[in-house]
Motif scaffolding. Structure first.
Motif, PDB file in Angstrom:
ATOM      1  N   GLY A  44      -3.639 -13.076  -7.411  1.00 37.70           N
ATOM      2  CA  GLY A  44      -2.895 -11.858  -7.108  1.00 37.70           C
ATOM      3  C   GLY A  44      -2.729 -10.956  -8.317  1.00 37.70           C
ATOM      4  O   GLY A  44      -2.643 -11.414  -9.457  1.00 37.70           O
ATOM      5  N   SER A  45      -2.663  -9.679  -8.059  1.00 42.75           N
ATOM      6  CA  SER A  45      -2.565  -8.685  -9.126  1.00 42.75           C
ATOM      7  C   SER A  45      -1.173  -8.679  -9.745  1.00 42.75           C
ATOM      8  O   SER A  45      -0.167  -8.848  -9.049  1.00 42.75           O
ATOM      9  N   PRO A  46      -1.085  -8.479 -11.067  1.00 37.68           N
ATOM     10  CA  PRO A  46       0.217  -8.325 -11.699  1.00 37.68           C
ATOM     11  C   PRO A  46       0.835  -6.955 -11.420  1.00 37.68           C
ATOM     12  O   PRO A  46       1.989  -6.705 -11.772  1.00 37.68           O
ATOM     13  N   THR A  47       0.062  -6.099 -10.764  1.00 34.67           N
ATOM     14  CA  THR A  47       0.538  -4.763 -10.418  1.00 34.67           C
ATOM     15  C   THR A  47       0.803  -4.681  -8.924  1.00 34.67           C
ATOM     16  O   THR A  47      -0.043  -5.057  -8.113  1.00 34.67           O
ATOM     17  N   ALA A  48       1.977  -4.189  -8.564  1.00 35.87           N
ATOM     18  CA  ALA A  48       2.355  -4.110  -7.151  1.00 35.87           C
ATOM     19  C   ALA A  48       1.432  -3.173  -6.382  1.00 35.87           C
ATOM     20  O   ALA A  48       1.079  -2.096  -6.859  1.00 35.87           O
ATOM     21  N   GLY A  49       1.059  -3.589  -5.172  1.00 32.70           N
ATOM     22  CA  GLY A  49       0.203  -2.785  -4.306  1.00 32.70           C
ATOM     23  C   GLY A  49       0.888  -2.484  -2.995  1.00 32.70           C
ATOM     24  O   GLY A  49       2.036  -2.028  -2.981  1.00 32.70           O
ATOM     25  N   PRO A  50       0.224  -2.756  -1.865  1.00 32.65           N
ATOM     26  CA  PRO A  50       0.819  -2.497  -0.549  1.00 32.65           C
ATOM     27  C   PRO A  50       2.072  -3.338  -0.322  1.00 32.65           C
ATOM     28  O   PRO A  50       2.261  -4.376  -0.954  1.00 32.65           O
ATOM     29  N   THR A  51       2.911  -2.896   0.588  1.00 29.40           N
ATOM     30  CA  THR A  51       4.109  -3.656   0.922  1.00 29.40           C
ATOM     31  C   THR A  51       3.743  -4.893   1.735  1.00 29.40           C
ATOM     32  O   THR A  51       2.641  -4.995   2.283  1.00 29.40           O
ATOM     33  N   ALA A  52       4.690  -5.811   1.841  1.00 27.14           N
ATOM     34  CA  ALA A  52       4.466  -7.010   2.645  1.00 27.14           C
ATOM     35  C   ALA A  52       4.187  -6.643   4.095  1.00 27.14           C
ATOM     36  O   ALA A  52       3.336  -7.253   4.756  1.00 27.14           O
ATOM     37  N   ALA A  53       4.886  -5.634   4.605  1.00 24.96           N
ATOM     38  CA  ALA A  53       4.660  -5.187   5.983  1.00 24.96           C
ATOM     39  C   ALA A  53       3.244  -4.661   6.159  1.00 24.96           C
ATOM     40  O   ALA A  53       2.590  -4.909   7.185  1.00 24.96           O
ATOM     41  N   GLU A  54       2.749  -3.933   5.170  1.00 24.74           N
ATOM     42  CA  GLU A  54       1.383  -3.400   5.240  1.00 24.74           C
ATOM     43  C   GLU A  54       0.358  -4.525   5.170  1.00 24.74           C
ATOM     44  O   GLU A  54      -0.689  -4.468   5.838  1.00 24.74           O
ATOM     45  N   VAL A  55       0.636  -5.549   4.390  1.00 24.08           N
ATOM     46  CA  VAL A  55      -0.275  -6.705   4.315  1.00 24.08           C
ATOM     47  C   VAL A  55      -0.305  -7.431   5.654  1.00 24.08           C
ATOM     48  O   VAL A  55      -1.369  -7.801   6.155  1.00 24.08           O
ATOM     49  N   ILE A  56       0.870  -7.622   6.260  1.00 26.62           N
ATOM     50  CA  ILE A  56       0.942  -8.261   7.572  1.00 26.62           C
ATOM     51  C   ILE A  56       0.126  -7.480   8.594  1.00 26.62           C
ATOM     52  O   ILE A  56      -0.586  -8.050   9.430  1.00 26.62           O
ATOM     53  N   ALA A  57       0.195  -6.160   8.526  1.00 29.34           N
ATOM     54  CA  ALA A  57      -0.509  -5.301   9.480  1.00 29.34           C
ATOM     55  C   ALA A  57      -2.025  -5.489   9.411  1.00 29.34           C
ATOM     56  O   ALA A  57      -2.726  -5.314  10.420  1.00 29.34           O
ATOM     57  N   GLN A  58      -2.527  -5.882   8.238  1.00 31.61           N
ATOM     58  CA  GLN A  58      -3.966  -6.078   8.086  1.00 31.61           C
ATOM     59  C   GLN A  58      -4.488  -7.235   8.928  1.00 31.61           C
ATOM     60  O   GLN A  58      -5.676  -7.324   9.224  1.00 31.61           O
ATOM     61  N   TYR A  59      -3.589  -8.139   9.314  1.00 34.47           N
ATOM     62  CA  TYR A  59      -3.988  -9.332  10.062  1.00 34.47           C
ATOM     63  C   TYR A  59      -3.561  -9.276  11.527  1.00 34.47           C
ATOM     64  O   TYR A  59      -3.660 -10.277  12.232  1.00 34.47           O
ATOM     65  N   GLN A  60      -3.108  -8.115  11.968  1.00 32.76           N
ATOM     66  CA  GLN A  60      -2.674  -7.951  13.354  1.00 32.76           C
ATOM     67  C   GLN A  60      -3.613  -7.006  14.087  1.00 32.76           C
ATOM     68  O   GLN A  60      -4.176  -6.090  13.483  1.00 32.76           O
TER      69      GLN A  60
END
Length: 206
Positions: A44-60
């Protein structure tokens, strides 16, 4: 009774599971809880990216299903008294946060450090890859600033975290939160209360 729990700060289920485990262990004075590190994304990146909600959306399959999934997780958190802001939390590399929990364990405060990290990440949306943030949270959990700073600037507890992750592979632990009671087979922490209670009762794994 030794209860080993494999966790990652990034996982909302781990925050929910920690609450359920606390409830299940209430009154069991013989229980020793050992927190074991297992990174969900070691690269994982040390720099923040998409939100947890956005990550969840990638798998729905649809935005509606994604929103329902987020609401479901949040409602389970609310039932355990925790607020999970998946629209604020942004996954980052959690390795140094795991080292901080290990530092807490040395000082007898792993539970307090983990609790502060979970709340900081899931509720406040803090960047747990930031050394400045980790130092703040560690001190708020009761650790001495010089000890936290020295750990973050060095490599202390690196091998401890890696050893936990090796043990997870050896035991067949594939996700978090997972518990191992007295060296028995791994089992998910997210269970109905009666099932979790049976797992934590000596006769269940004798």
């Amino acid at each position: 009774m030794q209860v080993e729990v494999y966790f990652d700060i990034l996982c909302p289920w781990c925050y929910i599971g920690k609450r359920r485990l606390t409830t299940a262990l209430a009154g069991r004075e013989d229980a020793e809880v050992v927190w074991r590190s297992l990174e969900l994304d070691p690269e994982g990146s040390p720099t923040a990216g998409p939100t947890a909600a956005e990550v969840i959306a990638q798998y729905q399959p649809s935005p509606e299903r994604a929103a329902a999934r987020v609401r479901h997780i949040q409602s389970l958190g609310e039932a355990e008294g925790v607020r999970l802001d998946l629209h604020k939390a942004r996954p980052v590399n959690s390795f140094d946060a795991h080292r901080l929990v290990r530092l807490g364990a040395v000082h007898g405060s792993a539970d307090e450090v983990l609790e502060r990290l979970l709340h900081g990440y899931h509720t406040e949306g803090l960047d747990i890859a930031s050394h400045e943030v980790l130092e703040k949270l560690g001190v708020e959990a009761g650790l001495e600033p010089p000890a936290v700073r020295r750990m973050l600037e060095g490599t202390e507890f690196t091998e401890d975290v890696r050893a936990d992750e090796r043990s997870a592979r050896q035991r067949g632990v594939r996700g978090v939160p997972t518990l191992v009671v007295d060296g028995g087979p791994p089992a998910p922490v997210i269970q109905d209360p009666d099932v979790l209670d049976r797992l934590l009762t000596p006769r269940a794994h004798a």
